[in-house]
Design a protein around this motif. Structure first.
Motif, PDB file in Angstrom:
ATOM      1  N   LEU A 184       0.822  -1.208   0.000  1.00 33.87           N
ATOM      2  CA  LEU A 184       0.000   0.000   0.000  1.00 33.87           C
ATOM      3  C   LEU A 184       0.859   1.262   0.000  1.00 33.87           C
ATOM      4  O   LEU A 184       0.602   2.209  -0.758  1.00 33.87           O
ATOM      5  CB  LEU A 184      -0.934  -0.006   1.213  1.00 33.87           C
ATOM      6  CG  LEU A 184      -2.057  -1.041   1.175  1.00 33.87           C
ATOM      7  CD1 LEU A 184      -2.779  -1.107   2.507  1.00 33.87           C
ATOM      8  CD2 LEU A 184      -3.041  -0.723   0.059  1.00 33.87           C
ATOM      9  N   VAL A 185       1.874   1.288   0.839  1.00 34.35           N
ATOM     10  CA  VAL A 185       2.725   2.477   0.909  1.00 34.35           C
ATOM     11  C   VAL A 185       3.482   2.677  -0.402  1.00 34.35           C
ATOM     12  O   VAL A 185       3.506   3.774  -0.978  1.00 34.35           O
ATOM     13  CB  VAL A 185       3.707   2.376   2.094  1.00 34.35           C
ATOM     14  CG1 VAL A 185       4.710   3.540   2.071  1.00 34.35           C
ATOM     15  CG2 VAL A 185       2.940   2.394   3.419  1.00 34.35           C
ATOM     16  N   GLY A 186       4.096   1.618  -0.905  1.00 30.82           N
ATOM     17  CA  GLY A 186       4.889   1.733  -2.125  1.00 30.82           C
ATOM     18  C   GLY A 186       4.062   2.133  -3.332  1.00 30.82           C
ATOM     19  O   GLY A 186       4.458   2.997  -4.125  1.00 30.82           O
ATOM     20  N   SER A 187       2.894   1.526  -3.488  1.00 32.20           N
ATOM     21  CA  SER A 187       2.071   1.834  -4.651  1.00 32.20           C
ATOM     22  C   SER A 187       1.541   3.260  -4.606  1.00 32.20           C
ATOM     23  O   SER A 187       1.428   3.928  -5.647  1.00 32.20           O
ATOM     24  CB  SER A 187       0.912   0.839  -4.753  1.00 32.20           C
ATOM     25  OG  SER A 187       0.096   0.892  -3.608  1.00 32.20           O
ATOM     26  N   ASN A 188       1.233   3.762  -3.421  1.00 33.88           N
ATOM     27  CA  ASN A 188       0.745   5.139  -3.333  1.00 33.88           C
ATOM     28  C   ASN A 188       1.847   6.155  -3.603  1.00 33.88           C
ATOM     29  O   ASN A 188       1.586   7.211  -4.186  1.00 33.88           O
ATOM     30  CB  ASN A 188       0.096   5.381  -1.971  1.00 33.88           C
ATOM     31  CG  ASN A 188      -1.350   4.956  -1.943  1.00 33.88           C
ATOM     32  OD1 ASN A 188      -2.253   5.743  -2.192  1.00 33.88           O
ATOM     33  ND2 ASN A 188      -1.584   3.676  -1.663  1.00 33.88           N
ATOM     34  N   LEU A 189       3.055   5.857  -3.207  1.00 34.34           N
ATOM     35  CA  LEU A 189       4.163   6.761  -3.538  1.00 34.34           C
ATOM     36  C   LEU A 189       4.392   6.793  -5.055  1.00 34.34           C
ATOM     37  O   LEU A 189       4.632   7.865  -5.635  1.00 34.34           O
ATOM     38  CB  LEU A 189       5.431   6.320  -2.813  1.00 34.34           C
ATOM     39  CG  LEU A 189       5.435   6.528  -1.294  1.00 34.34           C
ATOM     40  CD1 LEU A 189       6.711   5.954  -0.679  1.00 34.34           C
ATOM     41  CD2 LEU A 189       5.299   8.013  -0.949  1.00 34.34           C
ATOM     42  N   LEU A 190       4.312   5.634  -5.697  1.00 38.19           N
ATOM     43  CA  LEU A 190       4.447   5.604  -7.155  1.00 38.19           C
ATOM     44  C   LEU A 190       3.281   6.339  -7.830  1.00 38.19           C
ATOM     45  O   LEU A 190       3.471   7.033  -8.837  1.00 38.19           O
ATOM     46  CB  LEU A 190       4.502   4.158  -7.642  1.00 38.19           C
ATOM     47  CG  LEU A 190       5.773   3.383  -7.281  1.00 38.19           C
ATOM     48  CD1 LEU A 190       5.623   1.916  -7.667  1.00 38.19           C
ATOM     49  CD2 LEU A 190       6.983   3.984  -7.980  1.00 38.19           C
ATOM     50  N   GLY A 191       2.088   6.207  -7.264  1.00 39.13           N
ATOM     51  CA  GLY A 191       0.936   6.929  -7.803  1.00 39.13           C
ATOM     52  C   GLY A 191       1.114   8.428  -7.713  1.00 39.13           C
ATOM     53  O   GLY A 191       0.741   9.177  -8.627  1.00 39.13           O
ATOM     54  N   ALA A 192       1.695   8.891  -6.613  1.00 40.41           N
ATOM     55  CA  ALA A 192       1.958  10.327  -6.465  1.00 40.41           C
ATOM     56  C   ALA A 192       2.899  10.822  -7.557  1.00 40.41           C
ATOM     57  O   ALA A 192       2.707  11.906  -8.129  1.00 40.41           O
ATOM     58  CB  ALA A 192       2.537  10.607  -5.083  1.00 40.41           C
ATOM     59  N   ALA A 243      -1.113   4.789 -18.391  1.00 42.84           N
ATOM     60  CA  ALA A 243      -0.825   3.360 -18.313  1.00 42.84           C
ATOM     61  C   ALA A 243      -0.005   3.037 -17.074  1.00 42.84           C
ATOM     62  O   ALA A 243      -0.262   2.046 -16.372  1.00 42.84           O
ATOM     63  CB  ALA A 243      -0.090   2.911 -19.572  1.00 42.84           C
ATOM     64  N   ALA A 244       0.999   3.886 -16.772  1.00 40.55           N
ATOM     65  CA  ALA A 244       1.818   3.663 -15.576  1.00 40.55           C
ATOM     66  C   ALA A 244       0.969   3.744 -14.317  1.00 40.55           C
ATOM     67  O   ALA A 244       1.123   2.935 -13.390  1.00 40.55           O
ATOM     68  CB  ALA A 244       2.949   4.691 -15.527  1.00 40.55           C
ATOM     69  N   ASN A 245       0.052   4.692 -14.266  1.00 44.10           N
ATOM     70  CA  ASN A 245      -0.821   4.807 -13.100  1.00 44.10           C
ATOM     71  C   ASN A 245      -1.736   3.603 -12.974  1.00 44.10           C
ATOM     72  O   ASN A 245      -2.080   3.174 -11.864  1.00 44.10           O
ATOM     73  CB  ASN A 245      -1.644   6.091 -13.197  1.00 44.10           C
ATOM     74  CG  ASN A 245      -2.346   6.425 -11.902  1.00 44.10           C
ATOM     75  OD1 ASN A 245      -3.527   6.149 -11.738  1.00 44.10           O
ATOM     76  ND2 ASN A 245      -1.614   7.012 -10.971  1.00 44.10           N
ATOM     77  N   GLY A 246      -2.118   3.007 -14.115  1.00 47.43           N
ATOM     78  CA  GLY A 246      -2.930   1.797 -14.075  1.00 47.43           C
ATOM     79  C   GLY A 246      -2.186   0.618 -13.463  1.00 47.43           C
ATOM     80  O   GLY A 246      -2.770  -0.181 -12.724  1.00 47.43           O
ATOM     81  N   GLY A 292      -6.250  20.219 -10.650  1.00 46.17           N
ATOM     82  CA  GLY A 292      -6.955  19.054 -10.131  1.00 46.17           C
ATOM     83  C   GLY A 292      -6.083  17.821 -10.132  1.00 46.17           C
ATOM     84  O   GLY A 292      -6.088  17.033  -9.187  1.00 46.17           O
ATOM     85  N   LEU A 293      -5.302  17.642 -11.179  1.00 46.73           N
ATOM     86  CA  LEU A 293      -4.386  16.509 -11.240  1.00 46.73           C
ATOM     87  C   LEU A 293      -3.293  16.626 -10.181  1.00 46.73           C
ATOM     88  O   LEU A 293      -2.844  15.622  -9.619  1.00 46.73           O
ATOM     89  CB  LEU A 293      -3.780  16.418 -12.637  1.00 46.73           C
ATOM     90  CG  LEU A 293      -4.801  16.068 -13.736  1.00 46.73           C
ATOM     91  CD1 LEU A 293      -4.236  16.382 -15.121  1.00 46.73           C
ATOM     92  CD2 LEU A 293      -5.207  14.605 -13.648  1.00 46.73           C
ATOM     93  N   GLY A 294      -2.865  17.855  -9.889  1.00 45.62           N
ATOM     94  CA  GLY A 294      -1.894  18.060  -8.816  1.00 45.62           C
ATOM     95  C   GLY A 294      -2.454  17.673  -7.454  1.00 45.62           C
ATOM     96  O   GLY A 294      -1.746  17.100  -6.615  1.00 45.62           O
ATOM     97  N   PHE A 351      -2.316  10.984  -3.103  1.00 47.13           N
ATOM     98  CA  PHE A 351      -1.555   9.732  -3.076  1.00 47.13           C
ATOM     99  C   PHE A 351      -0.467   9.780  -1.998  1.00 47.13           C
ATOM    100  O   PHE A 351      -0.267   8.812  -1.249  1.00 47.13           O
ATOM    101  CB  PHE A 351      -0.893   9.481  -4.437  1.00 47.13           C
ATOM    102  CG  PHE A 351      -1.754   8.725  -5.414  1.00 47.13           C
ATOM    103  CD1 PHE A 351      -2.114   7.414  -5.175  1.00 47.13           C
ATOM    104  CD2 PHE A 351      -2.188   9.320  -6.584  1.00 47.13           C
ATOM    105  CE1 PHE A 351      -2.893   6.708  -6.069  1.00 47.13           C
ATOM    106  CE2 PHE A 351      -2.970   8.623  -7.493  1.00 47.13           C
ATOM    107  CZ  PHE A 351      -3.331   7.316  -7.236  1.00 47.13           C
ATOM    108  N   ALA A 352       0.241  10.898  -1.920  1.00 47.01           N
ATOM    109  CA  ALA A 352       1.330  11.009  -0.952  1.00 47.01           C
ATOM    110  C   ALA A 352       0.808  10.970   0.483  1.00 47.01           C
ATOM    111  O   ALA A 352       1.389  10.308   1.353  1.00 47.01           O
ATOM    112  CB  ALA A 352       2.109  12.301  -1.201  1.00 47.01           C
ATOM    113  N   VAL A 353      -0.280  11.675   0.743  1.00 44.45           N
ATOM    114  CA  VAL A 353      -0.857  11.686   2.094  1.00 44.45           C
ATOM    115  C   VAL A 353      -1.359  10.294   2.471  1.00 44.45           C
ATOM    116  O   VAL A 353      -1.179   9.836   3.607  1.00 44.45           O
ATOM    117  CB  VAL A 353      -1.989  12.726   2.181  1.00 44.45           C
ATOM    118  CG1 VAL A 353      -2.710  12.635   3.524  1.00 44.45           C
ATOM    119  CG2 VAL A 353      -1.430  14.140   1.974  1.00 44.45           C
ATOM    120  N   ALA A 354      -1.986   9.594   1.531  1.00 46.21           N
ATOM    121  CA  ALA A 354      -2.471   8.244   1.807  1.00 46.21           C
ATOM    122  C   ALA A 354      -1.322   7.304   2.137  1.00 46.21           C
ATOM    123  O   ALA A 354      -1.451   6.440   3.014  1.00 46.21           O
ATOM    124  CB  ALA A 354      -3.263   7.714   0.606  1.00 46.21           C
TER     125      ALA A 354
END
Length: 431
Positions: free
Chosen positions: A76-84, A109-112, A169-171, A177-180
């Motif tokens: 969860l932590v790693g994927s959310n950092l990558l999402g950010a 695609a990367a976010n997917g 909005g995208l920002g 993502f980072a806060v999560a």
């Protein structure tokens, strides 16, 4: 009703998913209008959102294996950092005016891929944070928090797009993502133990498939949502913004999406209290209401009609979401839960890219109104198909302890003093 909030791991998981959904409420609106501003093409919008969905489909099984092999908190932590990082890159491109469709396709695609890694871990972690008897209210509270985040996110997304443009909005989504990721650091749940050391990914996938395919009610519902999610992804996420752009306006479209999520909040409160033996039957039948928003867009695209349709659909969708999460958690062994969720997500999502990419050309060929009416009919037919299964109609809510063996939060994770009066702290609908 709020007893799950006594457990620290659950509170942190709920908080992280709430923040995720705040960002997820902003992102679809911002991305849709960023693409429309860039090219004005519904086809291009379908390609960009379809790229994310395609990567979800391709990598979600791998995400399920990962979540059953390593600590779900790490995933969860790693994927959310990558999402950010991926969403920050998209925001930077849009804000600087350097965005192109190929770049947006690659980052989408990367976010997917990131989402495919996160979602099985997130879903499978929930029943590990509370005792078995609290699984249903825990799912309802999670959904309440997620929907509250979606309300704020959708409204904020509409306002930001109308006032300062979609890039901001995208920002906001990147920041969410980072806060999560910070919140998920505190989600300490037992590490899956049943996966044998040295087993291959293929062996793990076979084991997960055995659990998935052995239950008729599971794969019948997943097949139904294969159609339903593709229809909604094309009708609401692609044609919806296009219709709104020509009728009620961008800001009002954000209000409509927020109204749907407000209905989910009401539905979540109902799901906290409801006690029926055939919970899945109730949830599936309620999905008929998902046709309302499509019919509104086709026949009467006004703010009043679309807001009312959104609220009704939201209330109904939440009954299914809680019923499904509770049924899965009660009947699937905890050490295989993430893999079953990954097959669930694969089947439910596999046709979404097709729906998103195909709906633009179909609307151009037969008309937007006619396309929306066909999609509404497909929603009704998919629900009837699910209800035709005897196993779906007769599945009863069971004893989670006996059926699942779910590991509850460790005593150290329980923190008294934040009792039932405490306020509750994310994919479709079921996405």
């Amino acid at each position: 009703m709020f007893a799950p909030l006594r457990y620290a791991a659950f509170r942190r998981l709920a908080a992280g998913r709430l923040v995720n959904m705040l960002g997820n409420g902003v992102a679809p609106i911002a991305l849709a209008f960023a693409v429309l501003d860039l090219t004005g093409s519904v086809r291009d919008l379908g390609l960009v959102v379809g790229a994310r969905s395609l990567m979800n489909v391709l990598f979600v099984l791998f995400g399920g294996v990962v979540a059953d092999r390593i600590p779900r908190r790490v995933v969860l932590v790693g994927s959310n950092l990558l999402g950010a990082l991926t969403q920050a890159a998209v925001a930077a491109l849009v804000l600087t005016g350097t965005a192109t469709i190929p770049l947006l396709l690659a980052l989408s695609a990367a976010n997917g891929v990131v989402s495919a890694l996160a979602q099985p871990a997130s879903a499978a972690a929930t029943p590990q944070t509370v005792p078995p008897e609290l699984i249903q209210p825990a799912n309802a509270i999670i959904r309440l928090g997620m929907n509250a985040g979606m309300i704020g996110g959708a409204a904020l997304g509409g306002l930001l797009v109308a006032a300062v443009g979609p890039g901001w909005g995208l920002g906001i989504d990147a920041l969410a993502f980072a806060v999560a990721a910070v919140a998920f650091i505190g989600v300490r749940v037992p590490v899956p133990k049943a996966t044998r050391a040295g087993t291959s990914i293929l062996a793990d996938l076979r084991e997960g498939w055995s659990e998935f395919s052995a239950r008729t009610w599971v794969w019948v519902v997943v097949l139904g949502f294969m159609v339903l999610n593709a229809v909604l992804a094309g009708g609401v996420n692609v044609l919806g913004p296009a219709v709104a752009n020509e009728t009620i306006g961008r800001g009002a479209w954000g209000v409509v999406l927020a109204a749907e999520t407000a209905g989910m909040v009401v539905g979540g409160l109902i799901a906290l209290r409801i006690r029926v033996r055939r919970l899945l039957l109730l949830g599936v039948a309620c999905m008929l209401a998902d046709s309302f928003l499509l019919l509104g867009l086709a026949l009467a695209p006004t703010v009043v009609v679309l807001v009312a349709a959104g609220v009704a659909a939201g209330v109904a969708v939440e009954q299914f979401a809680v019923a499904w999460e509770t049924s899965i958690a009660q009947h699937i062994p905890a050490d295989r839960l993430a893999r079953v969720y990954s097959y669930d997500m694969l089947g439910s999502w596999v046709a979404i890219p097709l729906g998103q990419v195909a709906v633009g050309p179909i609307a151009a060929a037969i008309g937007t109104r006619e396309t929306l009416l066909v999609l509404a009919a497909l929603v009704v037919l998919s629900v009837i198909g699910m209800l035709s299964s005897r196993d779906v109609r007769r599945l009863q809510a069971g004893d989670a302890t006996a059926a699942n063996g779910t590991a509850m939060a460790k005593p150290a994770d329980r923190e008294p003093g934040h009792g039932d009066a405490a306020a509750p702290a994310e994919p479709p609908v079921r996405t």
